[in-house]
Design an enzyme around this catalytic site. Sequence first.
Site, short mmCIF file in Angstrom:
data_model
loop_
_atom_site.label_atom_id
_atom_site.label_comp_id
_atom_site.label_asym_id
_atom_site.label_seq_id
_atom_site.Cartn_x
_atom_site.Cartn_y
_atom_site.Cartn_z
N CYS A 259 45.35 18.97 28.81
CA CYS A 259 44.80 17.83 29.31
C CYS A 259 44.78 17.67 30.85
CB CYS A 259 45.52 16.17 28.78
SG CYS A 259 47.24 16.42 29.44
N CYS B 82 47.78 18.32 32.86
CA CYS B 82 47.98 19.61 33.07
C CYS B 82 47.39 20.16 34.30
CB CYS B 82 47.67 20.68 32.15
SG CYS B 82 48.29 20.26 30.28
N CYS C 120 47.65 67.34 38.76
CA CYS C 120 49.03 67.41 38.60
C CYS C 120 49.64 66.00 38.62
CB CYS C 120 49.75 68.18 39.82
SG CYS C 120 49.73 67.37 41.28
N ASP D 192 12.81 26.41 55.04
CA ASP D 192 12.79 27.71 54.49
C ASP D 192 13.13 28.59 55.63
OD1 ASP D 192 10.57 27.57 55.92
OD2 ASP D 192 9.63 29.09 54.60
N CYS E 216 48.75 63.75 41.65
CA CYS E 216 47.37 62.91 41.54
C CYS E 216 47.40 61.89 40.84
CB CYS E 216 46.38 63.99 40.77
SG CYS E 216 45.91 65.52 41.59
N ASP F 65 9.84 20.53 55.92
CA ASP F 65 9.23 21.27 56.91
C ASP F 65 7.93 21.41 56.43
OD1 ASP F 65 9.19 23.19 59.27
OD2 ASP F 65 9.11 24.63 57.64
#
Length: 805
Positions: free
Chosen positions: A17, A20, A85, A698, A88, A499
């Site tokens: 709820c 929380c 090995c 823009d 790695c 614009d």
Amino acid sequence: MSIEVKESNIQITGMTCAACATRIEKGLNKMEGVEQATVNLALEKSSIKYDPSKLNAVDLEKKIEALGYGVMKEKAEFDITGMTCAACSTRIEKGLNKMEGVASANVNLALEKATIEFNPSEVTIADIIAKVEKLGYGAHQKQEDKQQVDHREKAIKEQKRKFIASAILSLPLLWTMVAHFSFTSFLYVPDFLMNPWIQLILATPVQFIIGKQFYVGAYKTLRNGGANMDVLVVMGTSAAYFYSVYQAIITAGTHHSPHLYFETSAVLITLIVLGKLFEAKAKGRSSEAIKKLMGLQAKTAIVLRDGIEKEIPLAEVVIGDTILVKPGEKIPVDGEVLEGTSAVDESMLTGESLPVDKKSGDVLYGSTINKNGFIKMKATKVGRDTALAQIIKVVEDAQGSKAPIQRMADQISGIFVPIVVGIAILTFLVWIIWVKPGEFTPALEVLIAVLVIACPCALGLATPTSIMAGSGRAAEFGILFKGGEHLEQTQSIDTVVVDKTGTVTHGKPVLTDVLVVADQDEEKFLSLIGAAEKQSEHPLAQAIVQGIGEKGIELGDVQFFEAIPGYGVQTTVSGQGVVIGTRKLMQQYGIDITAVLPTMEKLESDGKTAMLAGINGQYAGLVAVADTIKDTSVEAVRRLKEMGIKVIMMTGDNKRAAQAIGKEVGVDEVIAEVLPEGKAEEVKKLQATGKKVAMVGDGINDAPALATADIGMAIGTGTDVAMEAADVTLIRGDLNSIADAILMSRKTMRNIKQNLFWAFGYNTLGIPIAAIGLLAPWVAGAAMAFSSVSVVLNALRLQRVKLEK
């Protein structure tokens, strides 16, 4: 020195709820280094801004877990190549465990496999593969792990199983309760169902197995000094259950009929689980917009590596990869055409139904569709940097952010549960002392009813579900709100400033007129003018260059170039001084233009933009260009005016040309000859008169005005800088999107107010009705479940809003 701020998005489990969400939010905000934390109950997600020098994502996750909640992580397996090995595997494991967002990494040398648990909002599959490759090894995600299970789908299935089990066990108990009423006495009830111990056997699994989630939630919350819906449910149902157990024990072996409330506790839990099931389903539907956007992505890409074609998962594509795209396929990532020509359907981004022709050098966007040609492209943006990924992120951020109106609901829900518990106890005492002195049973029923009816779920879901649904629906129409606060503020706009170039018009003007003085050679004049304007990025300059290029005229050599913002350019071409621009520029350089002014005014009154040119200090001629108005501009302005919004067109263009276009479009006012730095000042002037201003632009020169306005709207076909400065991005480049954005904001805010009214009204009426004994506990439980579901379903109505497509 500025402090670096990092943002982390963590998926949270276990919230029931608003209390929380508020508790987690407060806990995170108290951490040293956390700048701001917001928790969205509907999305089950947190957004946290923090100082990475003081803490990291793991610290944040630990804090959430310490508060009693879970953190959702993803697990993936990778095939690792190149290991020789144990050193790695250890090296890879250490490298991966150091990555931000990786919770754990385990590398198995023998199986050549890595199992990694990670936070997908912090790190991606591509990041993990890139890290392994940087360490000198190879990594490929195992195919069987690529079908990720939606955690919400998993939660829905779990709640469904719980509800079915709970309903089967509760139905016999409900049967005994219904048969108690005088008007239902004709119903047959088997004697064994009236046995207290049979009822105990039926009720106990419901109380402690199906109801375990409520006990766990209540314990975690109380342990951390808080209280949430789980506390109310546990107190109410436990009171009914344990009182019934007590009655069964004290009446055992006697002839007294015990007062049992097993059916109350069992039916309450069943109804609450049902409510949670409906709520989870509805919340899943409210994030459909994100799923639809993600569904647009390609799953694989055909790349050319070392001369070999191979099909790889999208997550493994890296910048610089050469990708082959066949006709009919989706373009996997953002990039540019290397070879080939085709028409590409970009409607998912722009809304334009007509495909766009693409050739070598042209930009391609991921998830658009290659219609008819074969294209070889280079990947320039992958993963979270692609246009679609950025759109998805904007929508997710908007859905996860909080609108200012939500703060009030959060503050109330934070103190709501303790107040309700206090009211319930007080009501119990009033009943047992004054209303029905010494009678425990009716006092208990009233206590349970008050506790259950007062769940704050509806209050917590009222705002975020509407924000999710509203911003998601807007995204489907190409309108991206960057946050809940912008979605809320847009509704109050009463003045829109647009614009001209690229917004009202297409921004692609064409050369229409060339007029030179009598002793000037036109071809030589255009050679100088074209060379000078070629250096400028202005759309009008590009139109002049294109028009001169179409005449086949060779351009001169430029030795010097200087752009004078708002006025024009000053250049040296083939050894001659050339200035091109406005009347003011000519006056600045002492060039006499008296004779040409009437001609210039005539061109401008026709909506054309005329630019004067001087060569070596003398007037030499003029060139005129005209920009065409977008088909939708007139309709969009009409819609805005019908909505009671004043429309102003602002441009750096000359007054006559601007007014001609303004008149054709139908705007209320034209502000012309405004320099880039002056646009923000004009917006401030409007705001000073009490106007709520939206600026729509823009270009880079619009960015300051976009940031200054109450709401900045960037045309999505424009520059990245403009979109970064704006609060809303209109992807489709259609001015109708302005009206749609305002309409969507108004409808969303109306929806939020309806939800809050219902949530507040429900509790305001429900608690007193329960307190005076007019609500049976099981009715209170049903009403509580219905309140949450009704709020979410009301929010989902926004997903059916019709806008202009």
